[in-house]
Motif scaffolding. Structure first.
Motif, short mmCIF file in Angstrom:
data_model
loop_
_atom_site.label_atom_id
_atom_site.label_comp_id
_atom_site.label_asym_id
_atom_site.label_seq_id
_atom_site.Cartn_x
_atom_site.Cartn_y
_atom_site.Cartn_z
N GLY A 58 29.43 46.80 39.71
CA GLY A 58 28.61 46.24 38.64
C GLY A 58 28.76 44.72 38.59
N LEU A 59 27.66 44.03 38.29
CA LEU A 59 27.66 42.57 38.30
C LEU A 59 28.72 41.99 37.36
CD1 LEU A 59 26.42 39.90 39.22
CD2 LEU A 59 24.69 40.16 37.41
N GLN A 60 28.86 42.55 36.17
CA GLN A 60 29.80 42.01 35.20
C GLN A 60 31.24 42.12 35.69
OE1 GLN A 60 29.41 43.69 31.28
NE2 GLN A 60 30.98 42.38 30.37
N ALA A 61 31.61 43.28 36.22
CA ALA A 61 32.97 43.49 36.70
C ALA A 61 33.27 42.62 37.92
CB ALA A 61 33.19 44.96 37.05
N VAL A 62 32.34 42.58 38.86
CA VAL A 62 32.55 41.76 40.06
C VAL A 62 32.66 40.29 39.70
CG1 VAL A 62 31.50 41.01 42.23
CG2 VAL A 62 31.43 43.42 41.61
N SER A 63 31.81 39.82 38.80
CA SER A 63 31.85 38.42 38.39
C SER A 63 33.18 38.09 37.71
CB SER A 63 30.69 38.11 37.44
OG SER A 63 29.45 38.28 38.08
N ALA A 64 33.69 39.03 36.92
CA ALA A 64 34.96 38.79 36.23
C ALA A 64 36.10 38.60 37.23
CB ALA A 64 35.27 39.95 35.29
N TYR A 65 36.15 39.45 38.25
CA TYR A 65 37.20 39.31 39.25
C TYR A 65 36.99 38.07 40.11
CZ TYR A 65 39.58 43.66 38.25
OH TYR A 65 40.33 44.63 37.64
N HIS A 66 35.75 37.72 40.32
CA HIS A 66 35.46 36.48 41.05
C HIS A 66 36.06 35.29 40.33
CE1 HIS A 66 32.13 33.93 43.21
NE2 HIS A 66 33.35 33.55 43.51
N VAL A 67 35.88 35.26 39.01
CA VAL A 67 36.42 34.16 38.20
C VAL A 67 37.96 34.16 38.25
CG1 VAL A 67 36.66 33.29 35.85
CG2 VAL A 67 34.42 34.00 36.69
N LEU A 68 38.56 35.35 38.13
CA LEU A 68 40.02 35.44 38.16
C LEU A 68 40.57 34.92 39.49
CD1 LEU A 68 40.61 38.94 36.52
CD2 LEU A 68 41.09 36.71 35.51
N LEU A 69 39.93 35.31 40.59
CA LEU A 69 40.38 34.85 41.90
C LEU A 69 40.18 33.34 42.04
CD1 LEU A 69 39.02 37.78 44.09
CD2 LEU A 69 41.43 37.12 43.88
N ASP A 70 39.08 32.83 41.51
CA ASP A 70 38.84 31.38 41.55
C ASP A 70 39.96 30.63 40.83
OD1 ASP A 70 36.55 31.51 43.04
OD2 ASP A 70 35.17 31.28 41.36
N HIS A 71 40.30 31.10 39.63
CA HIS A 71 41.36 30.45 38.85
C HIS A 71 42.70 30.51 39.58
CE1 HIS A 71 39.16 30.86 34.70
NE2 HIS A 71 38.57 30.03 35.52
N THR A 72 42.98 31.64 40.21
CA THR A 72 44.23 31.81 40.93
C THR A 72 44.29 30.87 42.13
OG1 THR A 72 44.38 34.11 40.25
CG2 THR A 72 45.70 33.47 42.14
N CYS A 73 43.17 30.71 42.81
CA CYS A 73 43.12 29.81 43.96
C CYS A 73 43.33 28.36 43.55
CB CYS A 73 41.78 29.95 44.68
SG CYS A 73 41.59 31.52 45.54
N VAL A 74 42.83 28.01 42.38
CA VAL A 74 43.01 26.63 41.88
C VAL A 74 44.48 26.35 41.60
CG1 VAL A 74 42.53 25.08 39.96
CG2 VAL A 74 40.68 26.41 40.97
N VAL A 75 45.18 27.34 41.04
CA VAL A 75 46.60 27.18 40.71
C VAL A 75 47.47 27.19 41.96
CG1 VAL A 75 48.56 28.23 39.51
CG2 VAL A 75 46.31 28.17 38.41
#
Length: 281
Positions: free
Chosen positions: A252-269
């Motif tokens: 689902g778009l909402q779930a996939v987008s949420a994990y995309h954001v989490l991975l993005d934040h983790t990569c930044v840190v």
């Protein structure tokens, strides 16, 4: 995802989506399509959502009802014959987890695979020896022969991803390098393999230091995000479970987008990928 979809290919999924598009273009409802097919409306829904195999006779009937021309029908049925061939992973079906059966076709069309691995070396970067040692630990319920077959499958997946030029972007904790899996020799070989992998253009590896800050994926199980390069197929997320071989598959778009954001934040840190080379040296 239904288990009976496990034999599907990306071509199968694309054809199912194409059928729905043709029905809608013809101005027909699913109920009307089901009437033309002489079947229950649920049958049409399952066909369009790739939850069942595509039968040539049924597809011919539906294409006729949708007003498809002779050339389009011939082309569609030709693609159907190819789509119904077993996937390359068919020889390993007996030792695959249910979620793997569902995801292999998606993986074969993936442009980028993003991975968070909380404790070990990410699967797609493991050596055969390391992978086999993990199987010994995590799947004692399987026979040695089946564990070998699962390791073979992983190596074949790695090979095919390299050939299709899929980019692997993995994040893992530095603790994984200090957790002995299979002994010192296996770990030394795995380190060498990681050093070689990070030199490849298709691999990005970020390693969170032992004294690093808490990040968005801290405490989460292994997560894999498949960024798919086929318009008809959505991106997918696999969140591995605690039980042997269990995982939650989300598209689902909402779930996939949420994990995309989490991975993005983790990569930044996480430290820059270049730092990984220093850690591995």
């Amino acid at each position: 995802m239904a288990r009976e979809r496990s034999g599907r290919t990306v071509a199968h999924l694309v054809l199912a989506t194409r059928l729905k598009t043709l029905r809608e273009a013809a101005g027909m409802s699913r109920t009307e399509a089901a009437t033309a097919l002489g079947a229950h409306v649920a049958t049409v829904r399952r066909i369009e959502q790739a939850e069942t195999s595509l039968d040539e006779g049924q597809i011919h009937t539906l294409l006729t009802a949708y007003g498809a021309g002779a050339a389009e029908m011939e082309a569609f049925l030709g693609k159907l014959a190819t789509a119904n061939l077993p996937g390359w992973w068919h020889p390993w079906r007996s030792v695959m987890d249910a979620w793997q059966l569902d995801l292999m076709s998606v993986e074969s069309a993936t442009r980028i695979i993003r991975v968070w691995e909380p404790a070990l070396i990410p699967a797609l970067l493991r050596t055969p020896s390391y992978a086999r040692a993990v199987e010994n630990i995590r799947r004692p319920d399987l026979s040695p022969a089946d564990r070998d077959r699962r390791t073979e499958l992983l190596m074949e997946r790695q090979k095919r991803l390299r050939l299709q030029k899929t980019r692997i972007w993995a994040i893992m904790p530095a603790a994984a390098l200090r957790t002995f899996v299979g002994g010192a020799g296996v770990m030394a070989e795995q380190r060498r393999a990681l050093r070689a992998a990070v030199e490849r253009s298709d691999v990005t590896l970020q390693i969170h230091p032992l004294d690093g800050p808490c990040h968005a994926m801290t405490g989460m199980p292994a997560v894999t995000l498949y960024r798919v390069d086929v318009p008809e197929i959505p991106d997918h997320v696999v969140r591995e479970g605690d039980l042997r071989g269990s995982a939650e598959v989300l598209s689902g778009l909402q779930a996939v987008s949420a994990y995309h954001v989490l991975l993005d934040h983790t990569c930044v840190v996480a430290p820059h990928p270049n730092k990984s080379k220093e850690v591995l040296s």
